[in-house]
Design a protein around this motif. Structure first.
Motif, short mmCIF file in Angstrom:
data_model
loop_
_atom_site.label_atom_id
_atom_site.label_comp_id
_atom_site.label_asym_id
_atom_site.label_seq_id
_atom_site.Cartn_x
_atom_site.Cartn_y
_atom_site.Cartn_z
N SER A 1 3.30 4.86 -4.01
CA SER A 1 2.08 5.64 -3.78
C SER A 1 2.26 6.65 -2.65
O SER A 1 1.68 7.73 -2.68
CB SER A 1 0.88 4.73 -3.48
OG SER A 1 1.03 4.09 -2.24
N ASP B 1 -0.63 2.34 -16.46
CA ASP B 1 -0.90 2.13 -15.04
C ASP B 1 -0.54 3.32 -14.17
O ASP B 1 -1.19 3.56 -13.15
CB ASP B 1 -0.12 0.90 -14.53
CG ASP B 1 -0.73 -0.41 -14.99
OD1 ASP B 1 -1.77 -0.37 -15.68
OD2 ASP B 1 -0.17 -1.47 -14.66
N PHE C 1 -5.20 1.82 -9.92
CA PHE C 1 -6.06 1.64 -8.76
C PHE C 1 -7.53 1.95 -9.03
O PHE C 1 -8.38 1.69 -8.17
CB PHE C 1 -5.56 2.49 -7.60
CG PHE C 1 -4.18 2.10 -7.13
CD1 PHE C 1 -3.92 0.82 -6.70
CD2 PHE C 1 -3.14 3.02 -7.15
CE1 PHE C 1 -2.65 0.44 -6.29
CE2 PHE C 1 -1.87 2.66 -6.73
CZ PHE C 1 -1.62 1.37 -6.31
N GLY D 1 -7.35 -1.12 1.08
CA GLY D 1 -6.99 -0.98 -0.32
C GLY D 1 -8.09 -0.33 -1.14
O GLY D 1 -9.21 -0.13 -0.65
N PRO D 2 -7.81 0.00 -2.41
CA PRO D 2 -8.78 0.68 -3.27
C PRO D 2 -10.00 -0.16 -3.62
O PRO D 2 -11.02 0.37 -4.05
CB PRO D 2 -7.97 1.02 -4.52
CG PRO D 2 -6.85 0.02 -4.53
CD PRO D 2 -6.52 -0.21 -3.09
N MET E 1 -12.44 5.67 -6.97
CA MET E 1 -12.08 4.29 -6.64
C MET E 1 -13.29 3.54 -6.11
O MET E 1 -14.23 4.15 -5.59
CB MET E 1 -10.94 4.25 -5.62
CG MET E 1 -9.64 4.84 -6.11
SD MET E 1 -8.21 4.45 -5.06
CE MET E 1 -8.76 4.98 -3.45
N VAL F 1 -4.55 9.84 -8.07
CA VAL F 1 -4.38 8.40 -7.90
C VAL F 1 -4.02 7.79 -9.25
O VAL F 1 -4.42 8.30 -10.31
CB VAL F 1 -5.67 7.76 -7.31
CG1 VAL F 1 -6.83 7.90 -8.26
CG2 VAL F 1 -5.43 6.30 -6.96
N ALA G 1 0.81 -1.22 0.00
CA ALA G 1 0.00 0.00 0.00
C ALA G 1 0.85 1.27 0.00
O ALA G 1 0.31 2.37 -0.16
CB ALA G 1 -0.92 0.01 1.22
#
Length: 320
Positions: A99, A233, A204, A166-167, A262, A200, A95
């Motif tokens: 990021s 990505d 994700f 998480g997303p 998300m 983001v 995670a």
């Protein structure tokens, strides 16, 4: 006198035993550095202001850094530790890798703080102050930050992988993850409002914009232009494409309009228990700002377990 001494001894012994069973910490205080480093808040602000002005996204990154620190064994600056031959840190947890950012800003603050007040202010307190300033510099609320945290001498990549939502999280899993930290569903929904700023990666949110039915078609099409079904990505998109660099309540307005970026965002407004609160926040920025500030203070009160070895690091990236 002998009886009084005996009773005192029993009381102290009982307290020590209790501290072995439950986390015992010095109470945080907004005046913790009043005598030892009275200018610490102005020093932090002096570094944060130009950093956010140069790149507003950095404000969102520092808020995220604070969250990802506190959710793993408490707000102890463990996320700042670099890997060494004898320590596996949290920076490369799933995670966090690629990021979480903003480490250089914290380094810059620490350098100035050390010059003013050597070996006094913890890196954990610097992160907490920087997160508050990040919100405020992006036109969000401000609050008094309780201080007095210490920096952990340990880190846990496995805990980071296990504790950070998480997303693709469901509403139920989000509620459970925050409840495990002593935070209510309302506090979880308020803290999620940090996604009113920041960007983001396509990786994700690709699944949402191509495969979920509860999404505004125009919004999905706009996101698809910069996030193809294959490749790209690392392409970035703002959580809030209306006011991406302003800390406001537009995140919730977007959720009501099915414009959550998300899956985990839109889960807060998807026919579940948080729908009413999302509508309230979308219609009243003041209530959201107040709830967010209080939730940040509460989350900032998460501390390492009793017995965790701590110190005030001289360099946030390494142990003394």
């Amino acid at each position: 006198m002998g009886l009084l001494f005996a009773r005192s001894f029993v009381l102290v012994t009982a307290l020590l035993v209790l501290c072995l069973l439950l986390p015992c910490h010095a109470k945080l205080s907004t005046k913790f550095y009043a005598k030892t480093c009275p200018n610490v808040e102005s020093i932090v602000r002096a570094v944060m202001a130009p950093a956010v002005a140069a790149e507003p996204r950095m404000g969102a990154s520092i808020i995220r850094l604070f969250f990802h620190d506190c959710f793993v064994n408490g707000c102890d600056a463990s996320i700042l530790l670099d890997d060494t031959p004898t320590l596996t840190g949290e920076k490369n947890a799933g995670a966090n890798a690629n990021s979480v950012r903003g480490y250089e800003v914290i380094d810059a603050i620490k350098t100035r703080v050390e010059a003013a007040c050597k070996a006094t202010v913890s890196c954990a307190d610097i992160v907490a102050l920087a997160a508050r300033d990040a919100v405020n510099l992006l036109r969000g609320p401000t609050w008094k930050v309780p201080l007095g945290r210490k920096d952990s001498r340990t880190a846990s990549q496995s805990a980071a992988n296990a504790n950070l939502p998480g997303p693709g999280s469901s509403a139920a899993s989000l509620v459970a993850a925050f409840a495990a930290k002593g935070l209510s569903a309302r506090e979880m929904t308020a803290l999620s409002g940090a996604h009113t700023v920041g960007r983001v990666r396509c990786l994700f949110f690709r699944g949402r914009i191509y495969g979920e039915p509860n999404i505004n078609a125009t919004f999905a099409a706009a996101r698809q232009r910069t996030c193809p079904q294959t490749g790209g990505d690392s392409n970035l998109a703002p959580f809030d494409d209306q006011t991406p660099d302003t800390f406001d309540n537009a995140y919730y307005t977007n959720l009501v309009a099915q414009r959550g970026l998300m899956h985990s965002d839109q889960e807060l407004f998807n026919g579940g228990s948080q729908d009413g609160l999302v509508r309230k926040y979308s219609g009243n920025a003041k209530i959201f700002a107040g709830d967010f500030a209080k939730a940040m203070v509460k989350m900032g009160g998460l501390l390492p377990a009793a017995g965790t070895p701590t110190e005030v690091r001289l360099n946030c990236r390494m142990l003394n």
